[in-house]
Design a protein around this motif. Structure first.
Motif, PDB file in Angstrom:
ATOM      1  N   LEU A 428       0.826  -1.210   0.000  1.00 26.49           N
ATOM      2  CA  LEU A 428       0.000   0.000   0.000  1.00 26.49           C
ATOM      3  C   LEU A 428       0.859   1.258   0.000  1.00 26.49           C
ATOM      4  N   ARG A 429       2.001   1.208   0.668  1.00 26.99           N
ATOM      5  CA  ARG A 429       2.924   2.353   0.636  1.00 26.99           C
ATOM      6  C   ARG A 429       3.474   2.555  -0.767  1.00 26.99           C
ATOM      7  N   GLN A 430       3.846   1.470  -1.426  1.00 20.30           N
ATOM      8  CA  GLN A 430       4.352   1.598  -2.786  1.00 20.30           C
ATOM      9  C   GLN A 430       3.262   2.075  -3.742  1.00 20.30           C
ATOM     10  N   ARG A 431       2.049   1.673  -3.510  1.00 26.29           N
ATOM     11  CA  ARG A 431       0.936   2.171  -4.336  1.00 26.29           C
ATOM     12  C   ARG A 431       0.799   3.675  -4.161  1.00 26.29           C
ATOM     13  N   ARG A 432       0.930   4.153  -2.929  1.00 22.23           N
ATOM     14  CA  ARG A 432       0.858   5.588  -2.669  1.00 22.23           C
ATOM     15  C   ARG A 432       1.959   6.326  -3.423  1.00 22.23           C
ATOM     16  N   LEU A 433       3.178   5.799  -3.382  1.00 24.53           N
ATOM     17  CA  LEU A 433       4.316   6.491  -3.994  1.00 24.53           C
ATOM     18  C   LEU A 433       4.306   6.381  -5.513  1.00 24.53           C
ATOM     19  N   GLU A 434       3.965   5.210  -6.024  1.00 27.12           N
ATOM     20  CA  GLU A 434       3.950   5.012  -7.477  1.00 27.12           C
ATOM     21  C   GLU A 434       2.877   5.858  -8.136  1.00 27.12           C
ATOM     22  N   PHE A 437      -0.246  11.696  -7.032  1.00 29.32           N
ATOM     23  CA  PHE A 437      -0.783  12.766  -7.879  1.00 29.32           C
ATOM     24  C   PHE A 437      -1.377  12.239  -9.197  1.00 29.32           C
ATOM     25  N   GLU A 438      -1.683  10.948  -9.216  1.00 38.46           N
ATOM     26  CA  GLU A 438      -2.386  10.362 -10.357  1.00 38.46           C
ATOM     27  C   GLU A 438      -3.828   9.982 -10.014  1.00 38.46           C
ATOM     28  N   GLY A 439      -4.274  10.330  -8.802  1.00 34.93           N
ATOM     29  CA  GLY A 439      -5.693  10.197  -8.504  1.00 34.93           C
ATOM     30  C   GLY A 439      -6.139   8.902  -7.869  1.00 34.93           C
ATOM     31  N   HIS A 440      -5.257   8.203  -7.168  1.00 34.48           N
ATOM     32  CA  HIS A 440      -5.649   6.942  -6.537  1.00 34.48           C
ATOM     33  C   HIS A 440      -5.799   7.025  -5.022  1.00 34.48           C
ATOM     34  N   ARG A 441      -5.105   7.949  -4.365  1.00 38.33           N
ATOM     35  CA  ARG A 441      -4.947   7.874  -2.919  1.00 38.33           C
ATOM     36  C   ARG A 441      -6.271   7.930  -2.148  1.00 38.33           C
ATOM     37  N   TRP A 442      -7.136   8.899  -2.434  1.00 36.38           N
ATOM     38  CA  TRP A 442      -8.417   9.008  -1.726  1.00 36.38           C
ATOM     39  C   TRP A 442      -9.230   7.724  -1.904  1.00 36.38           C
ATOM     40  N   PHE A 443      -9.273   7.235  -3.132  1.00 33.77           N
ATOM     41  CA  PHE A 443     -10.073   6.050  -3.419  1.00 33.77           C
ATOM     42  C   PHE A 443      -9.471   4.803  -2.781  1.00 33.77           C
ATOM     43  N   ASP A 444      -8.140   4.739  -2.681  1.00 37.68           N
ATOM     44  CA  ASP A 444      -7.515   3.593  -2.027  1.00 37.68           C
ATOM     45  C   ASP A 444      -7.819   3.571  -0.530  1.00 37.68           C
ATOM     46  N   LEU A 445      -7.781   4.724   0.118  1.00 35.57           N
ATOM     47  CA  LEU A 445      -8.143   4.787   1.532  1.00 35.57           C
ATOM     48  C   LEU A 445      -9.620   4.445   1.720  1.00 35.57           C
ATOM     49  N   LYS A 446     -10.458   4.988   0.844  1.00 30.01           N
ATOM     50  CA  LYS A 446     -11.907   4.783   0.953  1.00 30.01           C
ATOM     51  C   LYS A 446     -12.276   3.316   0.757  1.00 30.01           C
ATOM     52  N   ARG A 447     -11.719   2.658  -0.246  1.00 31.90           N
ATOM     53  CA  ARG A 447     -12.116   1.273  -0.535  1.00 31.90           C
ATOM     54  C   ARG A 447     -11.668   0.309   0.558  1.00 31.90           C
ATOM     55  N   ARG A 448     -10.686   0.719   1.348  1.00 38.81           N
ATOM     56  CA  ARG A 448     -10.207  -0.115   2.449  1.00 38.81           C
ATOM     57  C   ARG A 448     -10.810   0.300   3.790  1.00 38.81           C
ATOM     58  N   GLY A 449     -11.702   1.291   3.765  1.00 41.93           N
ATOM     59  CA  GLY A 449     -12.368   1.712   4.984  1.00 41.93           C
ATOM     60  C   GLY A 449     -11.450   2.392   5.976  1.00 41.93           C
ATOM     61  N   GLN A 450     -10.445   3.109   5.487  1.00 40.96           N
ATOM     62  CA  GLN A 450      -9.450   3.727   6.355  1.00 40.96           C
ATOM     63  C   GLN A 450      -9.751   5.202   6.586  1.00 40.96           C
ATOM     64  N   ASP A 451      -9.395   5.668   7.769  1.00 42.14           N
ATOM     65  CA  ASP A 451      -9.489   7.095   8.078  1.00 42.14           C
ATOM     66  C   ASP A 451      -8.451   7.861   7.266  1.00 42.14           C
ATOM     67  N   VAL A 452      -8.747   9.128   6.999  1.00 45.75           N
ATOM     68  CA  VAL A 452      -7.791  10.026   6.357  1.00 45.75           C
ATOM     69  C   VAL A 452      -7.172  10.877   7.457  1.00 45.75           C
ATOM     70  N   VAL A 453      -5.875  10.742   7.630  1.00 46.59           N
ATOM     71  CA  VAL A 453      -5.163  11.456   8.690  1.00 46.59           C
ATOM     72  C   VAL A 453      -4.306  12.531   8.042  1.00 46.59           C
ATOM     73  N   LYS A 454      -4.600  13.801   8.324  1.00 45.78           N
ATOM     74  CA  LYS A 454      -3.916  14.898   7.661  1.00 45.78           C
ATOM     75  C   LYS A 454      -3.890  16.122   8.570  1.00 45.78           C
TER      76      LYS A 454
END
Length: 487
Positions: A428-434, A437-454
């Motif tokens: 999941l970390r490599q998915r974030r880095l790879e 800014f290509e539009g996956h991060r919000w959806f990856d957190l959402k589909r896994r039911g994870q909180d957004v910590v910012k």
């Protein structure tokens, strides 16, 4: 897309309702095409024009022109707004209703796909089977992409629904509307039923599409990777592995789309078309989104990589400290950052205010500022999808192999992790880095039911803002539609 024949639709499809400006001609072909509106769905040329109009809609700012990439970063923990133009400030702070707005544009494109599928299925004038398969395959592929993007924005993902807030999926409309007498007002289908339709569309499209990669249109490998993505969201991990593998290793090895090597990774982002693209949204000079909302101006003030003397865009959205820390976490014995992807993030100019580290993945193509060709699906996603799916299935060896393909390509040492949880965390970390800014991060957190910590303010997964609000105009006409909880 100077080879595309544009169409305009004399209607506005507001989700489940079609408000027709003219019932006589749904499809009006612009003068750039030699086809007339009367032949829009009755000739091969007209069907191609209608199909190309869907690709044109994908260029919209609310879809792949900006929002389906930039908003996913702004809403998540990957990015922060700079306030240089005032744009994306609310999205970065997760203000209610500052979210995705692709509902109307997506349903308009879906209606085009429906009309094309219906017309092509009964087209006696299409004697060429290959041509008919190409049109049908692309229409089904695009409809699946559009429906999945609607689900990503407006509905919970399978397996992580909040029961008391869940209002279902999105309305399913699979028959084209060309007149007011055909308008229906469906309710939101169940999440399961929408996914069933997306699976069906992609499984229909895959054998019809060319096995040769055609990024500007999407072909068989693009549909295979999209289905692996959809299956990953659906927690259907065996299917995710199956279709990712088909994309990575097709039956004809000569047609395989390779990953870029480490030595050509950065130059691949500077090329007019990304070499890893399986679906790329292509723009011609007249289609330039411009200095206010293009991806280049959104992400960077730079005109050219390495040149801080000239200011171009605004750099409205830049990497968060947390994202940069993750990107720089692995270093050599001398303290040098090992990850080659860090080279895609540069210090911007001071022409519009304080300088920030900015994402330079989307510098203008062919030397034209703000002209961004946008990779929507890349072959590297197949490796990341398969890695995650195998980890979820407990197949640690297979998961680690794909993980290390991505790690070593980035210039990082191969991982020797053995614990399943640790392997999944690193995937999941490599998915974030790879895919930064290509539009996956919000959806990856959402589909896994994870909180957004910012730092701008956390968004717990149980917060209603996890889902976008359906446009209020929908409810004036479709009384069967239910708004998402909290709006």
């Amino acid at each position: 897309m100077n080879t595309f024949i544009k169409i305009s639709v004399a209607s506005v499809l507001m989700g489940t309702t079609v408000l027709l400006a003219s019932c006589s001609n749904l499809l009006d072909v612009t003068p750039r095409s030699s086809a007339s509106s009367e032949t829009a769905l009755t000739t091969a040329e007209g069907l191609d024009a209608a199909l190309n109009g869907i690709y044109d809609r994908l260029q919209s700012t609310v879809l792949y022109g900006r929002d389906f990439l930039a908003l996913s970063e702004a809403l998540s923990d990957n990015a922060q707004a700079t306030n240089k133009s005032g744009r994306l400030n609310n999205e970065s702070r997760n203000i209610a209703q500052a979210s995705f707005t692709n509902w109307g544009t997506s349903y308009l494109a879906i209606n085009q796909a429906n009309l094309i599928i219906g017309a092509t299925a009964n087209a006696t004038f299409l004697s060429d089977t290959a041509q008919k398969n190409r049109i049908m395959g692309r229409a089904y592929f695009l409809r699946a992409l559009l429906y999945h993007d609607l689900m990503r924005a407006y509905a919970y993902d399978p397996g992580v629904e909040i029961a008391q807030y869940n209002r279902g999926g999105v309305p399913l409309v699979t028959t084209g509307v060309s007149g007011q007498d055909q308008i229906t007002f469906p309710a939101r289908a169940s999440i399961a039923d929408v996914y069933k339709q997306i699976y069906s569309d992609l499984q229909t499209a895959i054998p019809l599409l060319s096995a040769t990669n055609i990024p500007a249109y999407g072909s068989r490998p693009a549909a295979q990777v999209l289905l692996s993505r959809v299956a990953l969201y659906n927690k259907d991990y065996a299917t995710a592995v199956q279709y990712a593998t088909q994309a990575i290793a097709p039956s004809n090895p000569a047609l395989a789309v390779p990953l870029l090597a480490n030595s050509s990774y950065i130059s691949g982002w500077r090329a007019p078309n990304h070499p890893e693209s399986l679906l790329e949204i292509v723009y011609t000079t007249p289609e330039n989104i411009g200095v206010n909302t293009s991806l280049q101006t959104t992400y960077t003030t730079l005109v050219r990589s390495g040149d801080r003397s000239t200011t171009g865009g605004f750099g409205d959205l830049v990497p968060s400290t947390a994202f940069l820390n993750d990107l720089e976490a692995e270093k050599s014995s001398t303290g040098a950052v090992l990850d080659i992807r860090r080279q895609l993030y540069e210090l911007g100019t001071t022409g519009r205010g304080p300088a920030f580290i900015e994402c330079t993945k989307f510098l203008g193509k062919n030397g034209i500022i703000n002209l961004d060709n946008v990779p929507a699906i890349r072959i590297s996603e197949a490796y990341l999808n398969r890695a995650e799916a195998n980890a979820m299935l407990g197949n640690n060896t297979a998961a680690l192999s794909d993980l290390n393909t991505i790690r070593t390509r980035a210039g990082l040492p191969a991982s020797t992790l053995t614990d399943n949880t640790a392997i999944l965390t690193e995937i999941l970390r490599q998915r974030r880095l790879e895919y930064g800014f290509e539009g996956h991060r919000w959806f990856d957190l959402k589909r896994r039911g994870q909180d957004v910590v910012k730092v701008q303010g956390n968004v717990p997964y149980t917060d209603y803002r996890i889902l976008a609000n359906i446009p209020s105009s929908e409810f004036a006409t479709n009384k069967n539609l239910r708004q998402n909880f909290g709006y």
